[in-house]
Design an enzyme around this catalytic site. Sequence first.
Site, PDB file in Angstrom:
ATOM      1  N   LYS A  86      -0.100  28.013  55.402  1.00  0.00           N
ATOM      2  CA  LYS A  86       1.103  27.772  54.595  1.00  0.00           C
ATOM      3  C   LYS A  86       1.765  26.481  55.070  1.00  0.00           C
ATOM      4  O   LYS A  86       2.157  26.369  56.232  1.00  0.00           O
ATOM      5  CB  LYS A  86       2.082  28.939  54.722  1.00  0.00           C
ATOM      6  CG  LYS A  86       3.354  28.763  53.896  1.00  0.00           C
ATOM      7  CD  LYS A  86       4.256  29.975  54.028  1.00  0.00           C
ATOM      8  CE  LYS A  86       5.536  29.814  53.216  1.00  0.00           C
ATOM      9  NZ  LYS A  86       6.432  30.985  53.344  1.00  0.00           N
ATOM     10  N   ASP A  89       6.435  19.216  47.907  1.00  0.00           N
ATOM     11  CA  ASP A  89       5.630  18.266  48.673  1.00  0.00           C
ATOM     12  C   ASP A  89       4.472  18.948  49.390  1.00  0.00           C
ATOM     13  O   ASP A  89       3.727  18.304  50.129  1.00  0.00           O
ATOM     14  CB  ASP A  89       6.499  17.510  49.683  1.00  0.00           C
ATOM     15  CG  ASP A  89       7.260  18.430  50.630  1.00  0.00           C
ATOM     16  OD1 ASP A  89       6.855  19.603  50.788  1.00  0.00           O
ATOM     17  OD2 ASP A  89       8.258  17.971  51.218  1.00  0.00           O
ATOM     18  N   ASP A 126       6.405  37.055  41.832  1.00  0.00           N
ATOM     19  CA  ASP A 126       5.348  36.310  42.520  1.00  0.00           C
ATOM     20  C   ASP A 126       5.402  36.507  44.030  1.00  0.00           C
ATOM     21  O   ASP A 126       4.519  36.014  44.745  1.00  0.00           O
ATOM     22  CB  ASP A 126       5.424  34.815  42.176  1.00  0.00           C
ATOM     23  CG  ASP A 126       6.776  34.209  42.506  1.00  0.00           C
ATOM     24  OD1 ASP A 126       7.757  34.574  41.825  1.00  0.00           O
ATOM     25  OD2 ASP A 126       6.853  33.370  43.414  1.00  0.00           O
TER      26      ASP A 126
END
Length: 499
Positions: free
Chosen positions: A123, A135, A262
């Site tokens: 991650k 980004d 999500d």
Amino acid sequence: MNAPGFAAAPRRLEQLPFSHSFAALPPAFYTRLQPKPLPAPYLVCASPAAAALIGLDPAEFATEEFVATFAGNRILSASQPLAAVYSGHQFGVWAGQLGDGRAILLGEVAADAPGGALEVQLKGAGLTPYSRMGDGRAVLRSSIREYLCSEAMAALGIPTSRALCVVGSDELIMRETPETSAVATRLAPSFIRFGSFEHWYYQGKTAELKILADHVIDRFYPELRADANPYQALLAAVTRSTAHLVAQWQAVGFMHGVLNTDNMSILGITIDYGPFGFMEAFDAGHICNHSDSQGRYAYASQPNIGHWNCYALGQALLPLIGEVDDVHAALAGYATAYQEKIDELLHAKLGLQASMEDDVGLFEAMFKLMQDNHVDFTLFFRRLGELQRENPGADAPLRDLFIDRAGFDAWAGQYRLRLGRENRSDAARRAAMHAVNPKYILRNYLAQIAIDKAQDKDFSEIARLQKVLERPFDDQPEFETYAALPPDWASQLEVSCSS
């Protein structure tokens, strides 16, 4: 994911037996890509307990190869990096396509876990086709918080993804202010979400929806394959596990902060730690996420939001289930599963062995008293275990948490009467209550102290705090200060979706 350690001889990095069941799905489900190298990476922290889950030798933590691999700078020969696509509802609004905007899956490693393996995911590993305006990076601050909370939740016995390590860099990225970047390595049997199914439903692609559902059933719920309607059975199973998970959150005062579809696991485990928080001064309406301006994900709302999210999953699975009534039948189990689980947990927290007719009233009066007095959630339940049935004079440490001492005395009197209806000694009840009511939780201010030191390259507090949180139910006299009421400055801390 808090399964026991994987029984295997410790392996070196290159010996990790990667497999790739998710990568075996059609290409529409993901994009193959390489992580973006992290400049001059250094190890911030690593978890021997998480490493044990995949049989990785903790001695590897000290190697340059370990740091390079989990910075995304070095690709293991057996890995097949990819980013998955999904969609979702965010704060109750359909957000369309999302996906792994900064997470890259390396593959799965054999483990004692559902599906027989754990996915290994970086991650903060750089831009993906799903990054949108982001980004692709994660900041050190949020990576440390996720690392600590993942491991703390596992120690509390709450289903969760795990955190193998955090690798940092002096590379600056912009959030509200410039912050240093990091990559966190996460482990879970799967990172498939409710939003993974919503993605195909809202695109009208039933074939892909079925492929995904079959993958989940065959890998994680094989017992459902023989059901007359395995997709309805899948929805019912996920609904039940979600209800149980939320009940466990409520019982320790944990607030996720961003319960978007999500961020909901198809396996009923806690994933995607962002602006989470543990309840301190009790307020059922507490909002731990500064970005949640409407309070959608407040503590008291989590059970209903869990149900709402299951409805969103049910809508997505409707083309496979077939009938709306069958979807509703599967979802109907949520309320019962939640109520049964929270009832079980509250009885255990109060040291009650049997369920009696007026217990709900006792619980409701307790929470009202806690609310009115803004009593520290964790300290209240921990000190409640010290209550002596025949000696109200020993109540001072517990009683002193309340401004309304008379109100506490009245409730404690009712509690003592209730205890008297069971044949259990104070010592036995104390032991049972201390086994379920943690003394140590990851308070925001404790995490902040560790983060502040880490930003000066002092990682000792992360290690010390992790050591304390690995034994949340034990009395640890040498760490007594970690169980104290938070200092005044802690109330000024804010966490948000910015990470």
